[in-house]
Write a protein that holds these residues in place. Structure first.
Motif, PDB file in Angstrom:
ATOM      1  N   ASN A   1       0.820  -1.209   0.000  1.00  0.00           N
ATOM      2  CA  ASN A   1       0.000   0.000   0.000  1.00  0.00           C
ATOM      3  C   ASN A   1       0.853   1.259   0.000  1.00  0.00           C
ATOM      4  O   ASN A   1       0.544   2.226   0.699  1.00  0.00           O
ATOM      5  CB  ASN A   1      -0.927  -0.006   1.226  1.00  0.00           C
ATOM      6  CG  ASN A   1      -1.949  -1.103   1.141  1.00  0.00           C
ATOM      7  OD1 ASN A   1      -2.834  -1.068   0.299  1.00  0.00           O
ATOM      8  ND2 ASN A   1      -1.807  -2.092   1.998  1.00  0.00           N
ATOM      9  N   LEU A   2       1.907   1.238  -0.782  1.00  0.00           N
ATOM     10  CA  LEU A   2       2.792   2.405  -0.848  1.00  0.00           C
ATOM     11  C   LEU A   2       2.036   3.622  -1.369  1.00  0.00           C
ATOM     12  O   LEU A   2       1.061   3.497  -2.108  1.00  0.00           O
ATOM     13  CB  LEU A   2       3.992   2.099  -1.742  1.00  0.00           C
ATOM     14  CG  LEU A   2       4.932   1.010  -1.233  1.00  0.00           C
ATOM     15  CD1 LEU A   2       6.015   0.730  -2.262  1.00  0.00           C
ATOM     16  CD2 LEU A   2       5.551   1.381   0.101  1.00  0.00           C
ATOM     17  N   ASN A   3       2.491   4.779  -0.978  1.00  0.00           N
ATOM     18  CA  ASN A   3       1.910   6.070  -1.361  1.00  0.00           C
ATOM     19  C   ASN A   3       0.507   6.278  -0.796  1.00  0.00           C
ATOM     20  O   ASN A   3      -0.276   7.048  -1.339  1.00  0.00           O
ATOM     21  CB  ASN A   3       1.908   6.240  -2.883  1.00  0.00           C
ATOM     22  CG  ASN A   3       3.303   6.217  -3.440  1.00  0.00           C
ATOM     23  OD1 ASN A   3       4.205   6.845  -2.895  1.00  0.00           O
ATOM     24  ND2 ASN A   3       3.508   5.465  -4.502  1.00  0.00           N
ATOM     25  N   ARG A   4       0.192   5.566   0.279  1.00  0.00           N
ATOM     26  CA  ARG A   4      -1.054   5.776   1.012  1.00  0.00           C
ATOM     27  C   ARG A   4      -0.705   5.847   2.488  1.00  0.00           C
ATOM     28  O   ARG A   4       0.137   5.096   2.963  1.00  0.00           O
ATOM     29  CB  ARG A   4      -2.020   4.598   0.810  1.00  0.00           C
ATOM     30  CG  ARG A   4      -2.616   4.558  -0.562  1.00  0.00           C
ATOM     31  CD  ARG A   4      -3.664   3.463  -0.616  1.00  0.00           C
ATOM     32  NE  ARG A   4      -3.480   2.769  -1.880  1.00  0.00           N
ATOM     33  CZ  ARG A   4      -3.707   1.503  -2.079  1.00  0.00           C
ATOM     34  NH1 ARG A   4      -4.149   0.740  -1.117  1.00  0.00           N
ATOM     35  NH2 ARG A   4      -3.516   0.959  -3.253  1.00  0.00           N
ATOM     36  N   TRP A   5      -1.374   6.739   3.219  1.00  0.00           N
ATOM     37  CA  TRP A   5      -1.149   6.809   4.656  1.00  0.00           C
ATOM     38  C   TRP A   5      -1.616   5.506   5.279  1.00  0.00           C
ATOM     39  O   TRP A   5      -2.684   4.999   4.948  1.00  0.00           O
ATOM     40  CB  TRP A   5      -1.907   7.980   5.282  1.00  0.00           C
ATOM     41  CG  TRP A   5      -1.292   9.308   4.955  1.00  0.00           C
ATOM     42  CD1 TRP A   5      -1.804  10.261   4.139  1.00  0.00           C
ATOM     43  CD2 TRP A   5      -0.045   9.804   5.430  1.00  0.00           C
ATOM     44  NE1 TRP A   5      -0.953  11.332   4.068  1.00  0.00           N
ATOM     45  CE2 TRP A   5       0.132  11.086   4.852  1.00  0.00           C
ATOM     46  CE3 TRP A   5       0.943   9.310   6.278  1.00  0.00           C
ATOM     47  CZ2 TRP A   5       1.259  11.870   5.104  1.00  0.00           C
ATOM     48  CZ3 TRP A   5       2.063  10.096   6.521  1.00  0.00           C
ATOM     49  CH2 TRP A   5       2.214  11.353   5.946  1.00  0.00           C
ATOM     50  N   GLN A   6      -0.786   4.984   6.185  1.00  0.00           N
ATOM     51  CA  GLN A   6      -1.122   3.739   6.863  1.00  0.00           C
ATOM     52  C   GLN A   6      -0.796   3.860   8.341  1.00  0.00           C
ATOM     53  O   GLN A   6       0.219   4.440   8.707  1.00  0.00           O
ATOM     54  CB  GLN A   6      -0.328   2.588   6.256  1.00  0.00           C
ATOM     55  CG  GLN A   6      -0.629   2.380   4.792  1.00  0.00           C
ATOM     56  CD  GLN A   6       0.233   1.295   4.219  1.00  0.00           C
ATOM     57  OE1 GLN A   6       0.181   0.167   4.679  1.00  0.00           O
ATOM     58  NE2 GLN A   6       1.039   1.636   3.237  1.00  0.00           N
ATOM     59  N   LYS A   7      -1.639   3.286   9.160  1.00  0.00           N
ATOM     60  CA  LYS A   7      -1.369   3.274  10.593  1.00  0.00           C
ATOM     61  C   LYS A   7      -0.429   2.120  10.904  1.00  0.00           C
ATOM     62  O   LYS A   7      -0.543   1.037  10.347  1.00  0.00           O
ATOM     63  CB  LYS A   7      -2.666   3.084  11.381  1.00  0.00           C
ATOM     64  CG  LYS A   7      -3.549   4.296  11.368  1.00  0.00           C
ATOM     65  CD  LYS A   7      -4.751   4.085  12.260  1.00  0.00           C
ATOM     66  CE  LYS A   7      -5.620   5.323  12.237  1.00  0.00           C
ATOM     67  NZ  LYS A   7      -6.754   5.207  13.149  1.00  0.00           N
ATOM     68  N   VAL A   8       0.495   2.409  11.801  1.00  0.00           N
ATOM     69  CA  VAL A   8       1.404   1.377  12.289  1.00  0.00           C
ATOM     70  C   VAL A   8       1.448   1.469  13.808  1.00  0.00           C
ATOM     71  O   VAL A   8       1.165   2.516  14.383  1.00  0.00           O
ATOM     72  CB  VAL A   8       2.830   1.523  11.690  1.00  0.00           C
ATOM     73  CG1 VAL A   8       2.817   1.312  10.189  1.00  0.00           C
ATOM     74  CG2 VAL A   8       3.444   2.858  12.029  1.00  0.00           C
ATOM     75  N   ASP A   9       1.816   0.390  14.449  1.00  0.00           N
ATOM     76  CA  ASP A   9       1.877   0.408  15.914  1.00  0.00           C
ATOM     77  C   ASP A   9       3.177   1.073  16.381  1.00  0.00           C
ATOM     78  O   ASP A   9       4.037   1.433  15.578  1.00  0.00           O
ATOM     79  CB  ASP A   9       1.697  -0.983  16.494  1.00  0.00           C
ATOM     80  CG  ASP A   9       2.814  -1.956  16.133  1.00  0.00           C
ATOM     81  OD1 ASP A   9       3.930  -1.506  15.787  1.00  0.00           O
ATOM     82  OD2 ASP A   9       2.584  -3.161  16.201  1.00  0.00           O
TER      83      ASP A   9
ATOM     84  N   LYS B   1       3.525  10.836   9.822  1.00  0.00           N
ATOM     85  CA  LYS B   1       2.562  11.811  10.309  1.00  0.00           C
ATOM     86  C   LYS B   1       2.111  11.328  11.676  1.00  0.00           C
ATOM     87  O   LYS B   1       1.464  10.291  11.803  1.00  0.00           O
ATOM     88  CB  LYS B   1       1.365  11.902   9.357  1.00  0.00           C
ATOM     89  CG  LYS B   1       0.300  12.901   9.799  1.00  0.00           C
ATOM     90  CD  LYS B   1      -0.732  13.156   8.722  1.00  0.00           C
ATOM     91  CE  LYS B   1      -1.737  12.057   8.657  1.00  0.00           C
ATOM     92  NZ  LYS B   1      -2.860  12.333   7.747  1.00  0.00           N
ATOM     93  N   GLU B   2       2.523  12.073  12.705  1.00  0.00           N
ATOM     94  CA  GLU B   2       2.165  11.686  14.071  1.00  0.00           C
ATOM     95  C   GLU B   2       0.688  11.955  14.296  1.00  0.00           C
ATOM     96  O   GLU B   2       0.163  12.977  13.874  1.00  0.00           O
ATOM     97  CB  GLU B   2       2.984  12.494  15.081  1.00  0.00           C
ATOM     98  CG  GLU B   2       4.472  12.290  14.968  1.00  0.00           C
ATOM     99  CD  GLU B   2       4.952  10.983  15.565  1.00  0.00           C
ATOM    100  OE1 GLU B   2       4.228  10.347  16.332  1.00  0.00           O
ATOM    101  OE2 GLU B   2       6.107  10.594  15.242  1.00  0.00           O
ATOM    102  N   GLN B   3       0.045  11.015  14.919  1.00  0.00           N
ATOM    103  CA  GLN B   3      -1.369  11.179  15.240  1.00  0.00           C
ATOM    104  C   GLN B   3      -1.508  11.485  16.727  1.00  0.00           C
ATOM    105  O   GLN B   3      -0.906  10.825  17.551  1.00  0.00           O
ATOM    106  CB  GLN B   3      -2.134   9.908  14.909  1.00  0.00           C
ATOM    107  CG  GLN B   3      -3.620  10.047  15.151  1.00  0.00           C
ATOM    108  CD  GLN B   3      -4.371   8.827  14.660  1.00  0.00           C
ATOM    109  OE1 GLN B   3      -3.835   7.996  13.959  1.00  0.00           O
ATOM    110  NE2 GLN B   3      -5.616   8.728  15.044  1.00  0.00           N
TER     111      GLN B   3
END
Length: 137
Positions: free
Chosen positions: A59-67, A133-135
């Motif tokens: 899913n490159l070039n899409r924002w993704q959540k990671v732990d 991008k910090e949430q």
């Protein structure tokens, strides 16, 4: 001091762990150690179908959540990349695959198009395509 060891293939390598013979429950420690290595492999290997890294790569070039653990490793990798003048690069997946470093370790070079060659050189000039991008809660 005498040691005992156990070997297993994990993380694409033969790993041997040594423990002092005097440690009680050393079989449990071996088991826990190899379990942790397998956890790391399952979570971060680009060769594991359901790993977090594989999902990220798909899913490159899409924002993704990671732990938090994954985010820490990305940040640390980018820090190392900066400190090594980009010799360490976590964005080398396609380059490695083109060189044959695939799941089967075929090391058979893939045919690389002219566009891919140019793209990889251009990418190097941009330092990094990884964005964080910090949430906030």
């Amino acid at each position: 001091m005498e040691f005992i060891s156990k070997k297993k293939e994990v993380l694409g390598s033969q790993i041997e762990i040594f423990l002092p013979k005097t440690i009680k429950n050393n079989n449990k420690l071996f088991e826990r150690s190899f379990d942790e290595l397998l956890r790391i492999q399952n979570k971060f290997s680009r060769f594991e179908q359901n790993s977090n890294l594989n999902k990220l790569n798909k899913n490159l070039n899409r924002w993704q959540k990671v732990d938090e653990e994954f985010l820490y490793l990305i940040k640390k990798s980018l820090e190392i990349q900066k400190n090594t003048e980009q010799y360490f690069d976590i964005t080398l997946k396609s380059t490695l695959e083109n060189l044959g470093y695939d799941k089967d370790y075929s090391f058979q070079k893939k045919k690389i198009s002219y566009f891919t060659k140019i793209k990889s050189k251009i990418k190097f000039l941009f330092f990094s395509q990884v964005k964080i991008k910090e949430q906030t809660s």
